[in-house]
Design a protein around this motif. Structure first.
Motif, PDB file in Angstrom:
ATOM      1  N   LYS A   1       0.970  -1.060   0.162  1.00 22.87           N
ATOM      2  CA  LYS A   1       0.001  -0.011  -0.043  1.00 22.87           C
ATOM      3  C   LYS A   1       0.734   1.163  -0.067  1.00 22.87           C
ATOM      4  O   LYS A   1       0.553   2.315  -0.625  1.00 22.87           O
ATOM      5  CB  LYS A   1      -0.711   0.001   1.213  1.00 22.87           C
TER       6      LYS A   1
ATOM      7  N   PHE B   1       2.563   1.648  -3.553  1.00 25.08           N
ATOM      8  CA  PHE B   1       1.709   2.353  -4.342  1.00 25.08           C
ATOM      9  C   PHE B   1       1.565   3.640  -4.189  1.00 25.08           C
ATOM     10  O   PHE B   1       1.377   4.441  -5.161  1.00 25.08           O
ATOM     11  CB  PHE B   1       0.303   1.464  -4.488  1.00 25.08           C
ATOM     12  N   GLU B   2       1.128   4.167  -3.027  1.00 16.09           N
ATOM     13  CA  GLU B   2       1.087   5.576  -2.725  1.00 16.09           C
ATOM     14  C   GLU B   2       1.991   6.397  -3.203  1.00 16.09           C
ATOM     15  O   GLU B   2       1.725   7.642  -3.642  1.00 16.09           O
ATOM     16  CB  GLU B   2       0.708   5.815  -1.170  1.00 16.09           C
TER      17      GLU B   2
ATOM     18  N   GLU C   1       1.797   6.608  -7.026  1.00 16.65           N
ATOM     19  CA  GLU C   1       0.561   6.645  -7.750  1.00 16.65           C
ATOM     20  C   GLU C   1       0.282   7.696  -8.687  1.00 16.65           C
ATOM     21  O   GLU C   1      -0.338   7.798  -9.659  1.00 16.65           O
ATOM     22  CB  GLU C   1      -0.481   6.751  -6.661  1.00 16.65           C
ATOM     23  N   SER C   2       0.914   8.843  -8.301  1.00 11.36           N
ATOM     24  CA  SER C   2       0.789  10.101  -9.005  1.00 11.36           C
ATOM     25  C   SER C   2       1.437   9.924 -10.514  1.00 11.36           C
ATOM     26  O   SER C   2       1.179  10.920 -11.283  1.00 11.36           O
ATOM     27  CB  SER C   2       1.366  11.206  -8.113  1.00 11.36           C
TER      28      SER C   2
ATOM     29  N   ASP D   1      -5.809   4.459 -13.635  1.00 16.45           N
ATOM     30  CA  ASP D   1      -5.903   3.646 -12.673  1.00 16.45           C
ATOM     31  C   ASP D   1      -5.510   2.328 -12.710  1.00 16.45           C
ATOM     32  O   ASP D   1      -5.035   1.670 -11.688  1.00 16.45           O
ATOM     33  CB  ASP D   1      -7.275   3.902 -11.985  1.00 16.45           C
TER      34      ASP D   1
ATOM     35  N   THR E   1       3.833  -1.744 -10.312  1.00 12.26           N
ATOM     36  CA  THR E   1       2.707  -2.005  -9.424  1.00 12.26           C
ATOM     37  C   THR E   1       2.491  -3.690  -9.375  1.00 12.26           C
ATOM     38  O   THR E   1       1.484  -4.002  -8.723  1.00 12.26           O
ATOM     39  CB  THR E   1       1.389  -1.547  -9.912  1.00 12.26           C
TER      40      THR E   1
ATOM     41  N   PHE F   1      -3.935  -1.397  -7.238  1.00 12.31           N
ATOM     42  CA  PHE F   1      -4.768  -0.400  -8.015  1.00 12.31           C
ATOM     43  C   PHE F   1      -5.567   0.344  -6.984  1.00 12.31           C
ATOM     44  O   PHE F   1      -5.770  -0.209  -5.730  1.00 12.31           O
ATOM     45  CB  PHE F   1      -5.616  -0.818  -9.031  1.00 12.31           C
ATOM     46  N   ARG F   2      -6.296   1.467  -7.187  1.00 11.29           N
ATOM     47  CA  ARG F   2      -7.263   1.989  -6.137  1.00 11.29           C
ATOM     48  C   ARG F   2      -8.681   1.902  -6.652  1.00 11.29           C
ATOM     49  O   ARG F   2      -8.907   2.198  -8.017  1.00 11.29           O
ATOM     50  CB  ARG F   2      -6.770   3.535  -5.973  1.00 11.29           C
TER      51      ARG F   2
ATOM     52  N   ILE G   1      -6.946   0.908  -1.674  1.00 11.86           N
ATOM     53  CA  ILE G   1      -5.809   0.372  -2.399  1.00 11.86           C
ATOM     54  C   ILE G   1      -6.088  -1.225  -2.396  1.00 11.86           C
ATOM     55  O   ILE G   1      -6.127  -1.890  -1.171  1.00 11.86           O
ATOM     56  CB  ILE G   1      -4.477   0.804  -1.839  1.00 11.86           C
TER      57      ILE G   1
END
Length: 507
Positions: A50, A53-54, A57-58, A63, A70, A132-133, A139
């Motif tokens: 998690k 990924f955060e 993510e940007s 998505d 990932t 993914f979110r 997440i």
């Protein structure tokens, strides 16, 4: 197919468990026996996945973008499952925590999805897929493959109530850890506390050593031992009640700073404070005294608290305990005088016996003035020592291994550390006079003959070691379990022992 995993006919199990055995049987018949899986590829764990990924993510364009950045391979126990026909959401739990996975029939394959839908809460699975979110912002892992790697044949406690029976939590710690994952935090802190103690002592040039657990003499402390039998030697032996006498032999031999962390065994009652086997540390430093031991004891506890809790001010059972300030130091005589007004330095044995009778303190014929002083302390003072307090200068009658105070030989250079009304450490300026030590041992022998099965035996080899010369030495013993209780705000010693001693259910 082998029938080794069939429900034995003579075992009465409920229908839900039988269903699980049947599911296992079906998988085995299809050549998908989960118990034949020998290795699982894992690239990350739940919380790490998690956070990673955060962090990226940007930079992801879409998505659901498939990217090596990932991709994850995770494994864990199914704790929740929500079926939506051709897709499902599940939550798995691993060492770090929990993570959700989105499983679609058209992505893992029809056959695998049919198997997946029959998986149960508690089953252990391996998932490969992409982080993914979801639209709801969680997440998750979008599964590309799901594999059963161990079948749970038992039913976990109902998720909203968990395992609440305290007795059963201790007996089945493995279930407790599954359904009450916060319990792991206590034992992670326990490990960190022990690591902190080791690191601190190593930094002070102490050497960690190991001494025997099986002793031919029960010595080093006043306690009732466990007795076992050595078949090859055909002798009874004792599980150690303290490593003290072996460690002091090492100081005689030329080591100047030694310590041991290990199991100790005392055949005594059980309570929220006592377990028959427990972990303790004993350390010895040549050319030091009990004042040095107070300094090092205080430093060990404060350092461990700060490293584990990030502060030296903690809460225990609703009371604020301040470990940041220098610990109070007070003699046993002065502590008793403060609470009772009785000055044991100013009275003799007969007066002490008379006062004990007036205060309804039960004494025995063999009790000397120092024994009675200790009984007064236990009755009127001990439970009131909430903030860290070094209780010093114990009477010689209850301190067979401690050096006498040169200026007041009725008392010894000894301390016990009390916090929240409990003893946490015991230390001496070690007695190194072999003549005095023999007389103390003889006094203990007399007590044993009078029926005191906690009194020490005479250890002739230890006396011989002292005759070779033990330098002035400070020694300290501390119960690790009670320290962990304090630093984790745990009410019972069983809360800080993974497998506490329990009476057999059918015992």
């Amino acid at each position: 197919m082998s029938d080794q995993n069939q429900v034995p006919e003579n075992i009465n199990v409920n229908e839900l468990i039988k269903v699980r055995y049947d599911k296992l049987n079906t998988l085995q018949e299809k050549g998908k026996d989960p118990f034949k899986v020998t290795k699982v590829n894992i690239t990350t764990h739940s919380e790490t996945a998690k956070k990673n990924f955060e962090a990226i993510e940007s930079t992801i364009v879409e998505d659901h973008e498939i990217s090596d950045r990932t991709f994850v391979a995770v494994a864990g126990r199914i704790m929740a499952k929500r079926d939506m026909g051709k897709a499902s959401f599940i939550t798995i739990q691993d060492e770090e925590g929990r993570i959700q996975s989105y499983v679609r029939k058209d992505e893992i394959g029809e056959d695998d999805y049919a198997d997946f839908k029959k998986y149960d809460i508690g089953d252990i699975i391996a998932i490969e897929g992409y982080i993914f979110r979801t639209q709801k912002g969680e997440i998750s892992v979008r599964a590309k493959s799901v594999k059963l790697v161990s079948k749970s044949l038992q039913i976990l406690p109902e998720k909203y109530h968990g395992l609440k029976d305290v007795e059963m939590r201790y007996r089945q710690r493995y279930v407790d850890l599954i359904v009450n994952p916060e319990v792991k935090d206590t034992f992670k802190k326990r490990s960190a506390i022990i690591r902190s103690i080791r690191n601190f002592l190593d930094s002070q040039n102490f050497i960690e050593v190991e001494t025997p657990i099986l002793h031919d003499i029960a010595g080093g402390a006043a306690a009732r031992p466990f007795i076992t039998h050595h078949n090859a030697l055909d002798i009874d032996m004792y599980m150690r009640i303290a490593p003290e006498l072996k460690l002091k032999r090492l100081i005689v031999g030329g080591f100047e700073r030694v310590y041991e962390i290990g199991r100790t065994f005392r055949n005594e009652g059980m309570s929220v404070r006592h377990n028959p086997e427990f972990t303790m540390i004993e350390l010895y430093q040549a050319y030091a005294d009990y004042n040095d031991m107070m300094d090092i004891t205080e430093a060990i506890i404060r350092n461990a608290c700060e490293e584990v809790n990030g502060t030296s001010i903690i809460e225990y059972d609703g009371v604020t305990i301040d470990l940041s300030k220098p610990f109070k130091r007070i003699s046993m005589v002065d502590a008793v005088k403060e609470e009772t007004g009785i000055d044991f330095r100013a009275i003799d044995l007969e007066e002490a016996r008379k006062l004990a009778k007036e205060k309804n303190i039960a004494i025995e014929e063999h009790h000397m003035k120092g024994d009675i002083l200790n009984l007064f302390f236990e009755e009127f003072v001990e439970e009131k020592l909430i903030q860290p307090t070094f209780l010093t200068e114990h009477p010689v009658e209850i301190s067979p291994l401690a050096k006498r105070k040169p200026e007041d030989p009725e008392y010894t250079e000894r301390f016990e550390l009390f916090i929240v009304g409990r003893e946490h450490a015991n230390a001496f300026s070690e007695l190194n006079d072999p003549i005095d030590q023999r007389s103390r041992f003889k006094r203990q022998e007399e007590l044993r003959a009078a029926g005191d099965d906690e009194a020490c035996e005479i250890d002739e080899d230890f006396l011989t070691a002292l005759e070779y010369g033990l330098p002035p030495t400070g020694g300290m013993g501390m119960g690790i379990d009670r320290l962990v209780m304090l630093l984790t705000n745990s009410a019972s010693i069983r809360d800080v022992l993974l497998f506490p001693t329990m009476k057999p259910i059918n015992g």
